[in-house]
Design an enzyme around this catalytic site. Structure first.
Site, PDB file in Angstrom:
ATOM      1  N   SER A   1       0.860  -1.184   0.000  1.00 49.31           N
ATOM      2  CA  SER A   1       0.000   0.000   0.000  1.00 49.31           C
ATOM      3  C   SER A   1       0.889   1.224   0.000  1.00 49.31           C
ATOM      4  O   SER A   1       2.071   1.148   0.387  1.00 49.31           O
ATOM      5  CB  SER A   1      -0.883  -0.002   1.261  1.00 49.31           C
ATOM      6  OG  SER A   1      -1.480   1.252   1.479  1.00 49.31           O
TER       7      SER A   1
ATOM      8  N   TYR B   1      -2.183   0.352  10.591  1.00 51.91           N
ATOM      9  CA  TYR B   1      -2.158  -0.196   9.241  1.00 51.91           C
ATOM     10  C   TYR B   1      -0.806   0.070   8.583  1.00 51.91           C
ATOM     11  O   TYR B   1      -0.196  -0.835   7.999  1.00 51.91           O
ATOM     12  CB  TYR B   1      -3.279   0.421   8.414  1.00 51.91           C
ATOM     13  CG  TYR B   1      -3.349  -0.075   6.987  1.00 51.91           C
ATOM     14  CD1 TYR B   1      -3.807  -1.357   6.701  1.00 51.91           C
ATOM     15  CD2 TYR B   1      -2.983   0.743   5.921  1.00 51.91           C
ATOM     16  CE1 TYR B   1      -3.878  -1.816   5.391  1.00 51.91           C
ATOM     17  CE2 TYR B   1      -3.060   0.295   4.610  1.00 51.91           C
ATOM     18  CZ  TYR B   1      -3.509  -0.980   4.354  1.00 51.91           C
ATOM     19  OH  TYR B   1      -3.574  -1.426   3.049  1.00 51.91           O
TER      20      TYR B   1
END
Length: 235
Positions: free
Chosen positions: A135, A148
């Site tokens: 990501s 995250y």
């Protein structure tokens, strides 16, 4: 495209998080020339997709990496692994409890590490490819994204170390860093952010899938180590 496995047996590609979003798009894209093992947490949509594509379903609970060894024991040959599954829960460091951190790190980092470890003998034999769908948060952490981003930074470290360790065995390792992609996960993120979900402004999952397919099928004289996929310019 010239396949890395031309003239050999069809590659066997395992995809986690295969029932939706990028995973489902990738499975449909690869189905014509890869044998597929599609992993998910529950049956239902996964079984439907496997029936459509003639793929093998694999139920894995990514919160329980200790169960993986028994789950993959009878898989047989695996050429490629695409670690696509993941979870995200937004919140500031000051309010997120340890259970959120533990859950996020287990699913996003520990589970891929354990699954890779178990499949490495076959990957070495096939001189296969491991793809970690990371990501933009694996490159930079923004406010509210600490747990995250920490899991994705750790996933990048896992990929970097694995790449150096497995190069002598002919295993290629790639991290793919998509920007915001039009998936159900993104819908949930936008809800957590208190914002509208407008899929047309995000990268389409088929675009990320095509990038991953290129990585998997790249000729053996190339190793794509880190691939960043950003939204294209808009008029």
């Amino acid at each position: 495209m010239t396949s890395a496995h031309s003239g050999a047996l069809r590659p066997v590609t395992l995809i986690t998080g295969a029932a939706g979003g990028i995973g489902r798009a990738l499975a449909r894209l690869l189905a014509s020339d890869h044998d597929l093992i599609l992993s998910g947490r529950t049956s239902g949509p996964l079984d439907t997709l496997c029936g459509e594509l003639g793929a093998t379903p694999l139920l894995l609970d990514l919160t329980r990496p200790d169960t993986f060894e028994a789950a993959v024991a009878g898989l047989g040959r695996v050429t490629n692994v695409v670690h696509n599954a993941g979870v995200v829960d937004l919140g500031p460091v000051g309010t997120q409890a340890y259970d959120v951190w533990t859950h996020t790190l287990t699913v996003n980092t520990v589970a891929p590490a354990e699954l890779t470890r178990l499949l490495l003998p076959g990957l070495r034999a096939a001189q296969g490819t491991v793809v970690f769908v990371n990501s933009g948060a694996g490159l930079r952490a923004n406010a509210g994204w600490a747990s995250y981003a920490a899991s994705k930074h750790a996933l990048r470290a896992l990929a970097d170390a694995l790449r150096d360790e497995e190069a002598p065995h002919g295993v290629r390792v790639t991290s793919v860093y998509p920007g915001r992609t039009a998936t159900e996960m993104q819908r949930r993120v936008r809800t957590q952010e208190g914002a509208d979900y407008q899929p047309e402004v995000f990268i389409q999952p088929e675009t990320v899938a095509a990038t991953i397919a290129f990585v998997l099928n790249a000729p053996r004289d190339a190793s794509l180590t880190d691939v960043t996929v950003r939204p294209g310019p808009r008029a």
